[in-house]
Design a protein around this motif. Structure first.
Motif, PDB file in Angstrom:
ATOM      1  N   GLY A   1       3.708   6.798 -16.786  1.00 32.91           N
ATOM      2  CA  GLY A   1       4.941   6.389 -15.749  1.00 32.91           C
ATOM      3  C   GLY A   1       4.442   6.967 -14.487  1.00 32.91           C
ATOM      4  N   PHE A   2       4.208   8.230 -14.284  1.00 33.07           N
ATOM      5  CA  PHE A   2       4.058   8.652 -13.129  1.00 33.07           C
ATOM      6  C   PHE A   2       2.920   8.219 -12.167  1.00 33.07           C
ATOM      7  N   ILE A   3       1.708   7.936 -12.966  1.00 34.14           N
ATOM      8  CA  ILE A   3       0.626   7.384 -12.248  1.00 34.14           C
ATOM      9  C   ILE A   3       0.759   6.129 -11.851  1.00 34.14           C
ATOM     10  N   VAL A   4       1.537   5.241 -12.760  1.00 29.99           N
ATOM     11  CA  VAL A   4       1.696   3.701 -12.598  1.00 29.99           C
ATOM     12  C   VAL A   4       2.874   3.793 -11.333  1.00 29.99           C
ATOM     13  N   GLY A   5       3.584   4.699 -11.185  1.00 29.43           N
ATOM     14  CA  GLY A   5       4.672   4.833 -10.131  1.00 29.43           C
ATOM     15  C   GLY A   5       4.189   4.914  -8.946  1.00 29.43           C
ATOM     16  N   LEU A   6       2.961   5.931  -8.699  1.00 32.21           N
ATOM     17  CA  LEU A   6       2.425   6.355  -7.629  1.00 32.21           C
ATOM     18  C   LEU A   6       1.488   5.027  -7.219  1.00 32.21           C
ATOM     19  N   SER A   7       0.654   4.297  -8.132  1.00 34.61           N
ATOM     20  CA  SER A   7      -0.015   3.605  -7.533  1.00 34.61           C
ATOM     21  C   SER A   7       0.800   2.040  -7.294  1.00 34.61           C
ATOM     22  N   ALA A   8       1.980   1.838  -7.684  1.00 37.57           N
ATOM     23  CA  ALA A   8       2.994   0.842  -7.454  1.00 37.57           C
ATOM     24  C   ALA A   8       3.598   1.280  -5.872  1.00 37.57           C
ATOM     25  N   SER A   9       3.663   2.346  -5.624  1.00 37.29           N
ATOM     26  CA  SER A   9       4.239   2.683  -4.073  1.00 37.29           C
ATOM     27  C   SER A   9       2.917   2.519  -3.155  1.00 37.29           C
ATOM     28  N   LEU A  10       1.795   2.847  -3.626  1.00 38.32           N
ATOM     29  CA  LEU A  10       0.564   2.764  -2.405  1.00 38.32           C
ATOM     30  C   LEU A  10       0.527   1.149  -2.225  1.00 38.32           C
ATOM     31  N   ALA A  11       0.657   0.314  -3.492  1.00 37.08           N
ATOM     32  CA  ALA A  11       0.489  -1.125  -3.258  1.00 37.08           C
ATOM     33  C   ALA A  11       1.839  -1.807  -2.578  1.00 37.08           C
ATOM     34  N   ASN A  12       2.866  -0.790  -2.532  1.00 39.32           N
ATOM     35  CA  ASN A  12       4.057  -1.646  -1.939  1.00 39.32           C
ATOM     36  C   ASN A  12       3.861  -1.246  -0.369  1.00 39.32           C
ATOM     37  N   GLU A  13       3.137  -0.169  -0.022  1.00 33.61           N
ATOM     38  CA  GLU A  13       2.863   0.375   1.411  1.00 33.61           C
ATOM     39  C   GLU A  13       1.437  -0.494   1.754  1.00 33.61           C
ATOM     40  N   LYS A  14       1.021  -1.429   0.914  1.00 28.65           N
ATOM     41  CA  LYS A  14      -0.125  -2.215   1.288  1.00 28.65           C
ATOM     42  C   LYS A  14      -1.427  -1.527   1.495  1.00 28.65           C
ATOM     43  N   PHE A  15      -1.453  -0.210   0.780  1.00 34.00           N
ATOM     44  CA  PHE A  15      -2.560   0.804   1.004  1.00 34.00           C
ATOM     45  C   PHE A  15      -3.857  -0.241   0.634  1.00 34.00           C
ATOM     46  N   PHE A  16      -3.919  -0.598  -0.497  1.00 33.23           N
ATOM     47  CA  PHE A  16      -4.895  -1.181  -1.116  1.00 33.23           C
ATOM     48  C   PHE A  16      -5.380  -2.333  -0.233  1.00 33.23           C
ATOM     49  N   VAL A  17      -4.701  -3.198   0.363  1.00 30.48           N
ATOM     50  CA  VAL A  17      -4.917  -4.292   1.211  1.00 30.48           C
ATOM     51  C   VAL A  17      -5.631  -3.618   2.514  1.00 30.48           C
ATOM     52  N   TRP A  18      -5.109  -2.564   2.993  1.00 25.87           N
ATOM     53  CA  TRP A  18      -6.034  -2.000   4.042  1.00 25.87           C
ATOM     54  C   TRP A  18      -7.220  -1.425   3.740  1.00 25.87           C
ATOM     55  N   LEU A  19      -7.280  -1.046   2.467  1.00 28.56           N
ATOM     56  CA  LEU A  19      -8.644  -0.281   2.255  1.00 28.56           C
ATOM     57  C   LEU A  19      -9.723  -1.799   1.918  1.00 28.56           C
ATOM     58  N   ALA A  20      -9.363  -2.627   1.225  1.00 27.82           N
ATOM     59  CA  ALA A  20     -10.009  -3.571   1.291  1.00 27.82           C
ATOM     60  C   ALA A  20     -10.627  -4.102   2.515  1.00 27.82           C
ATOM     61  N   LYS A  21      -9.770  -4.232   3.523  1.00 27.10           N
ATOM     62  CA  LYS A  21     -10.251  -4.650   4.737  1.00 27.10           C
ATOM     63  C   LYS A  21     -10.965  -3.653   5.201  1.00 27.10           C
ATOM     64  N   PHE A  22     -10.743  -2.343   5.233  1.00 28.43           N
ATOM     65  CA  PHE A  22     -11.606  -1.333   5.600  1.00 28.43           C
ATOM     66  C   PHE A  22     -12.996  -1.369   5.142  1.00 28.43           C
ATOM     67  N   VAL A  23     -13.281  -1.636   3.743  1.00 36.31           N
ATOM     68  CA  VAL A  23     -14.279  -1.826   2.896  1.00 36.31           C
ATOM     69  C   VAL A  23     -14.989  -2.881   3.652  1.00 36.31           C
ATOM     70  N   GLN A  24     -14.551  -4.059   3.662  1.00 33.95           N
ATOM     71  CA  GLN A  24     -15.185  -5.217   4.095  1.00 33.95           C
ATOM     72  C   GLN A  24     -15.556  -5.158   5.432  1.00 33.95           C
ATOM     73  N   GLY A  25     -14.766  -4.347   6.566  1.00 32.28           N
ATOM     74  CA  GLY A  25     -15.420  -4.140   7.719  1.00 32.28           C
ATOM     75  C   GLY A  25     -16.725  -3.201   7.790  1.00 32.28           C
ATOM     76  N   TYR A  26     -17.161  -2.614   6.783  1.00 30.36           N
ATOM     77  CA  TYR A  26     -18.474  -1.772   6.718  1.00 30.36           C
ATOM     78  C   TYR A  26     -19.633  -2.463   5.996  1.00 30.36           C
ATOM     79  N   LEU A  27     -19.060  -3.439   4.797  1.00 30.21           N
ATOM     80  CA  LEU A  27     -19.890  -3.685   3.714  1.00 30.21           C
ATOM     81  C   LEU A  27     -19.743  -5.143   3.919  1.00 30.21           C
ATOM     82  N   ALA A  28     -20.617  -6.099   3.992  1.00 28.85           N
ATOM     83  CA  ALA A  28     -20.683  -7.646   3.832  1.00 28.85           C
ATOM     84  C   ALA A  28     -20.712  -8.059   2.669  1.00 28.85           C
ATOM     85  N   LEU A  29     -19.779  -7.546   1.836  1.00 28.33           N
ATOM     86  CA  LEU A  29     -19.652  -7.833   0.352  1.00 28.33           C
ATOM     87  C   LEU A  29     -19.477  -9.317  -0.008  1.00 28.33           C
TER      88      LEU A  29
END
Length: 473
Positions: free
Chosen positions: A329-357
């Motif tokens: 419950g706690f780990i899912v809650g923390l990941s949900a909060s990061l998702a709500n904050e668009k952290f994973f979207v930001w991270l994906a853009k950051f990774v894409q900026g350095y690696l042409a995956l």
């Protein structure tokens, strides 16, 4: 007067986690993120680190880290996981699995199949695989399923046949012990409800990838590659790690004695079979019937209590279920909060900026992701810790590479399960089986490596084309 038994090692580990939270929360938020996001990220990473270095059990680590961390962020950011249906699905599934132990139906099925198909050691190996497969959809702890229901039956057979750890181990006991691990780590990936970390993976897939994966969809996707592995692994192990005893002349007698000891099928066993079939039907037809998987599990739990398959006292005493509910419950809650904050979207853009995956091709990117996931499993003594640490990273890379959400989800989920076999500590079941003394460490690691490579080949050479056939990419 007792000597002071202060665990300085644990104190150091707790201090490390505190430093992680503080250090990450003080990093200035990059463009696109808020400073509060960095606080949540610090708590999340410290939680993952805690699951790895283990200053205490999973639930204690998450309560301490998230509880103290909540002083610096909104309480909802660490508690919202408990409002997620996925968390309650895995909790209820743990409770449902009690019924298989309490009623004895799992043991009865094992003895019945042994009597019918267990005249050879290889035949018994397939009985083990079939029994584990049958009960896996309703047992989210493969340690409880395989270690508590299935393996004890086969362990008693080894004793009857005079195979014990040591000189007589290779007679049949070593084969059964190693096979149980491989079978269990295979069935763990076949259904969402066959292993609790699958629910974490599913939750990440929804939050990070935006994938809407159902119980039936998961089962259909994993069916072909997963069942191919499951029904070839007894024979493969039989060839590379052969038992000395090939024929079991008294299999029917062993089965008859086991069934006689159990007595006639009880009313509770019959009710459990009926409810189990209904639950599988509800999960499989959820989209058609418009019934959520968690609702099916809730109804199963209600009827199990109504028909007294177990009592409310059994529920309250189920430490595994409550422990899983807390840390999950706690780990899912923390990941949900990061998702709500668009952290994973930001991270994906950051990774894409350095690696042409996105220019590398799907198979190439999947090969890199799976390769890294498999190799790093040697560092983890917990499947849950691995999922919380690496699945978000893998999914973020998947977004950056523009991979089909379902394909990356199933490929990562599969290697999460079969990767447990690489070492004797890769999942909670490993120490249970390895602790019997039937299989040496070097043997386990060697066979586990072969098994992992075999799975990679099956999922890439058969799984990917099959997933294309059913329209996943």
């Amino acid at each position: 007067m007792q000597a002071d038994k202060t665990n300085y090692g644990a104190i150091v580990k707790w201090a490390i986690l505190a430093v992680i939270v503080f250090a990450i929360s003080q990093i200035p938020a990059p463009t696109g993120l808020k400073q509060d996001t960095m606080v949540i990220l610090g708590i999340y990473i410290a939680s993952i680190a805690g699951l790895i270095i283990r200053p205490a059990g999973e639930s204690v680590v998450l309560i301490v880290v998230a509880g103290l961390g909540s002083l610096f962020t909104k309480p909802a950011n660490v508690l919202n996981g408990f409002s997620t249906t996925t968390v309650w699905l895995v909790f209820i599934a743990f409770l449902i699995s009690m019924a298989f132990v309490k009623t004895g139906i799992g043991t009865r099925i094992s003895y019945y199949l042994i009597g019918k198909f267990g005249q050879t050691t290889l035949g018994l190996g397939y009985v083990m695989a079939i029994v584990d497969l049958i009960i896996s959809p309703a047992t989210p702890s493969n340690t409880a399923r395989s270690g508590g229901i299935v393996y004890p039956v086969f362990r008693s057979i080894t004793t009857t046949l005079g195979s014990e750890p040591g000189p007589t181990g290779r007679k049949i006991g070593s084969y059964f012990t190693m096979l149980q691990g491989l079978v269990s780590f295979t069935t763990a990936g076949l259904f969402i409800t066959a292993c609790s970390p699958n629910l974490v993976t599913l939750d990440f897939a929804k939050k990070i990838l935006g994938a809407n994966i159902t119980w039936a969809g998961w089962a259909m996707a994993m069916a072909i590659p997963g069942l191919i592995v499951l029904f070839t692994i007894p024979l493969l192990l039989y060839k590379i790690y052969p038992p000395e005893l090939k024929v079991i002349p008294n299999a029917k007698e062993i089965a008859a004695q086991g069934l006689q000891k159990l007595g006639p099928m009880k009313k509770t066993e019959k009710i459990l079979i009926m409810l189990f079939v209904l639950a599988i039907g509800g999960w499989a037809l959820g989209d058609i019937l418009k019934i959520d998987a968690t609702c099916v599990a809730l109804a199963f739990l209600a009827l199990a209590l109504l028909f007294k398959l177990f009592t409310i006292e059994d529920v309250l005493e189920n430490k595994s279920a409550w422990n899983t509910l807390l840390w999950f419950g706690f780990i899912v809650g923390l990941s949900a909060s990061l998702a709500n904050e668009k952290f994973f979207v930001w991270l994906a853009k950051f990774v894409q900026g350095y690696l042409a995956l996105d220019t590398m091709g799907m198979v190439s990117v999947l090969t890199i992701i799976v390769g890294v996931c498999v190799i790093t499993r040697y560092l983890f003594a917990s499947m849950g810790a691995f999922v919380t640490a690496f699945v978000p990273v893998a999914f973020t890379i998947g977004i950056a590479a523009k991979l089909p959400p379902a394909v990356i989800t199933y490929m990562v989920a599969a290697c999460t399960a079969y990767g447990c076999a690489l070492t004797h500590y890769g999942g909670a079941l490993g120490p249970v089986l390895y602790g019997t003394g039937f299989v040496q460490q070097s043997t386990w690691w060697k066979i586990g490596g072969i098994y992992a490579v075999y799975n990679v080949l099956i999922y890439f050479l058969i799984g990917l084309p099959y997933w294309k056939l059913i329209g996943l990419w």
